[in-house]
Design an enzyme around this catalytic site. Structure first.
Site, PDB file in Angstrom:
ATOM      1  N   ASP A  97      39.837  75.962  21.900  1.00 35.30           N
ATOM      2  CA  ASP A  97      39.573  76.023  20.458  1.00 35.30           C
ATOM      3  C   ASP A  97      40.116  77.317  19.850  1.00 35.30           C
ATOM      4  O   ASP A  97      40.176  78.346  20.517  1.00 35.30           O
ATOM      5  CB  ASP A  97      38.061  75.909  20.210  1.00 35.30           C
ATOM      6  CG  ASP A  97      37.759  75.491  18.786  1.00 35.30           C
ATOM      7  OD1 ASP A  97      38.678  75.010  18.085  1.00 35.30           O
ATOM      8  OD2 ASP A  97      36.598  75.646  18.360  1.00 35.30           O
TER       9      ASP A  97
ATOM     10  N   ASN B  67      39.003  64.406  15.966  1.00 31.99           N
ATOM     11  CA  ASN B  67      40.154  65.119  15.397  1.00 31.99           C
ATOM     12  C   ASN B  67      41.043  64.218  14.532  1.00 31.99           C
ATOM     13  O   ASN B  67      41.910  64.717  13.798  1.00 31.99           O
ATOM     14  CB  ASN B  67      40.997  65.778  16.510  1.00 31.99           C
ATOM     15  CG  ASN B  67      40.323  66.994  17.130  1.00 31.99           C
ATOM     16  OD1 ASN B  67      40.473  67.285  18.316  1.00 31.99           O
ATOM     17  ND2 ASN B  67      39.573  67.737  16.339  1.00 31.99           N
TER      18      ASN B  67
HETATM   19  C1  IPE Z   1      36.970  70.655  19.823  1.00 31.47           C
HETATM   20  O1  IPE Z   1      37.445  71.482  18.839  1.00 31.47           O
HETATM   21  C2  IPE Z   1      38.025  69.686  20.235  1.00 31.47           C
HETATM   22  C3  IPE Z   1      39.148  70.214  20.996  1.00 31.47           C
HETATM   23  C4  IPE Z   1      39.319  71.446  21.362  1.00 31.47           C
HETATM   24  C5  IPE Z   1      40.104  69.252  21.388  1.00 31.47           C
HETATM   25  P1  IPE Z   1      37.187  71.194  17.286  1.00 31.47           P
HETATM   26  O2  IPE Z   1      37.792  72.337  16.561  1.00 31.47           O
HETATM   27  O3  IPE Z   1      37.668  69.846  16.930  1.00 31.47           O
HETATM   28  O4  IPE Z   1      35.608  71.202  17.197  1.00 31.47           O
HETATM   29  P2  IPE Z   1      34.638  71.484  15.965  1.00 31.47           P
HETATM   30  O5  IPE Z   1      35.052  70.577  14.851  1.00 31.47           O
HETATM   31  O6  IPE Z   1      34.815  72.923  15.579  1.00 31.47           O
HETATM   32  O7  IPE Z   1      33.278  71.214  16.484  1.00 31.47           O
HETATM   33  C1  IPE Z   2      41.897  73.588  18.814  1.00 28.88           C
HETATM   34  O1  IPE Z   2      42.159  74.455  17.782  1.00 28.88           O
HETATM   35  C2  IPE Z   2      42.891  72.472  18.874  1.00 28.88           C
HETATM   36  C3  IPE Z   2      42.296  71.161  18.716  1.00 28.88           C
HETATM   37  C4  IPE Z   2      41.143  70.893  18.178  1.00 28.88           C
HETATM   38  C5  IPE Z   2      43.070  70.082  19.195  1.00 28.88           C
HETATM   39  P1  IPE Z   2      41.706  74.123  16.298  1.00 28.88           P
HETATM   40  O2  IPE Z   2      42.831  73.421  15.590  1.00 28.88           O
HETATM   41  O3  IPE Z   2      40.406  73.428  16.260  1.00 28.88           O
HETATM   42  O4  IPE Z   2      41.592  75.573  15.714  1.00 28.88           O
HETATM   43  P2  IPE Z   2      40.453  76.121  14.749  1.00 28.88           P
HETATM   44  O5  IPE Z   2      39.138  75.864  15.414  1.00 28.88           O
HETATM   45  O6  IPE Z   2      40.578  75.379  13.468  1.00 28.88           O
HETATM   46  O7  IPE Z   2      40.770  77.552  14.624  1.00 28.88           O
HETATM   47 MG    MG Z   3      38.479  74.105  16.209  1.00 30.68          MG
END
Ligand code: IPE
Ligand code: IPE
Ligand code: MG
Length: 298
Positions: free
Chosen positions: A15, A63
């Protein structure tokens, strides 16, 4: 003394890509591209540490709610990473697996790349690298329930063991350690069944900045945990003996044992503890001898 067995299955909730990019004034998609370095580092370090199961959470069932442009970029980046790295992984003895519900929303190119990787690496056993795409813990449980019903399994035969056998990748062990970067303290619907007794480490770094030392730190924290699985505590270490302070003069940073001896992190941490307490005993003995010798003779 209770001993902590080494982690068999480590999962990373990767994340913070978006914030990493935004903090640099870049579009979020740059953060997803920058994730590749951390992915490679974690895989290499897990191999060095002898971790048999590594799971990377790449794209959740939730996502899909992101802007289509970001979804396309994320999935395309995943596809390119797979294409670029799969032969190296194969040479390293890695078995690649997918985990997640099939859906026509997954681009054909990514599906084909995953299928190719799985087929190519299916006989490898050094480490199983599971890539979770369109994965959701609840969806995984619902799919297992659906399969049990389709197979007309009688209700009295539905046990925790038979249920687990109907999850995707039934040979995959429970998760021992979840590492979630970016300072978010939640599971976000990851592998709910297999994380029932997982330990958690939440490094503050964004995923693109995650490096081998962060991974090893997480292993060391895991090695200090006492997993009880609902049982009673065998013994409570004395607070001072649990965290021995180095004697005066033995401060500053020492190279990590796992680096020096190429030992898995868990073993190195325990060995380090034993060596350190031996060292203290020797220092105490030497001090007492010096005190005896320096006493004025009659
Ligand atoms: C969790 O991250 C999913 C992945 C890393 C694939 P998200 O960024 O989607 O999670 P939330 O929305 O902050 O809980
Ligand atoms: C994790 O990084 C990637 C996925 C969820 C696939 P994010 O895109 O969630 O990054 P933040 O949490 O918005 O910074
Ligand atoms: Mg995230």
């Amino acid at each position: 003394m209770e001993t902590q067995s080494a982690a068999r299955h480590i999962a990373c909730i990767m994340d913070g890509n978006g914030r990493w990019a935004q903090q640099r004034g870049l579009p979020r998609t740059f953060g997803h591209k920058a994730a590749e370095h951390a992915i490679e580092t974690v895989i290499r370090t897990a191999l060095e540490e002898g971790i048999p199961w590594l799971t990377l959470f790449a794209f959740s069932t939730e996502n899909w709610s992101r802007p289509q442009e970001e979804i396309d970029s994320l999935l395309d980046t995943g596809c390119q990473i797979l294409r670029r790295r799969v032969h190296d992984w194969h040479r390293a003895g890695i078995r690649v697996r997918g985990m997640g519900e099939e859906t026509p929303r997954i681009p054909d190119a990514l599906r084909q790349e995953l299928q190719y990787a799985q087929q190519l690496t299916q006989h490898n056993r050094t480490m199983t690298l599971t890539v979770a795409v369109n994965h959701g813990g609840r969806s995984e449980i619902v799919c297992a329930a659906r399969t049990l019903i389709e197979e007309r399994v009688p209700a009295e035969e539905v046990t925790e063991e038979s249920f687990a056998q109907h999850l995707q990748n039934p040979d995959m062990p429970d998760v021992d350690l979840v590492i979630r970067t970016s300072g978010e303290y939640r599971l976000s619907n990851f592998a709910l069944w297999r994380c029932a007794y997982a330990e958690f480490v939440f490094p503050e770094v964004q995923w693109p900045d995650f490096r081998a030392e962060h991974f090893r730190q997480a292993l060391e924290l895991y090695a200090q945990r006492r997993r009880r699985f609902g049982g009673a505590t065998a013994s409570i270490p004395h607070p001072r003996s649990a965290q021995p302070q180095p004697p005066v003069g033995l401060t500053g940073s020492l190279p990590s044992l796992s680096n020096v001896l190429s030992l898995p992190g868990g073993i190195a941490t325990r060995l380090g503890g034993h060596l350190l307490s031996g060292l203290y005993d020797t220092a105490r003995y030497a001090k007492s001898q010096l005190e005896v010798r320096s006493e004025p003779r009659m």
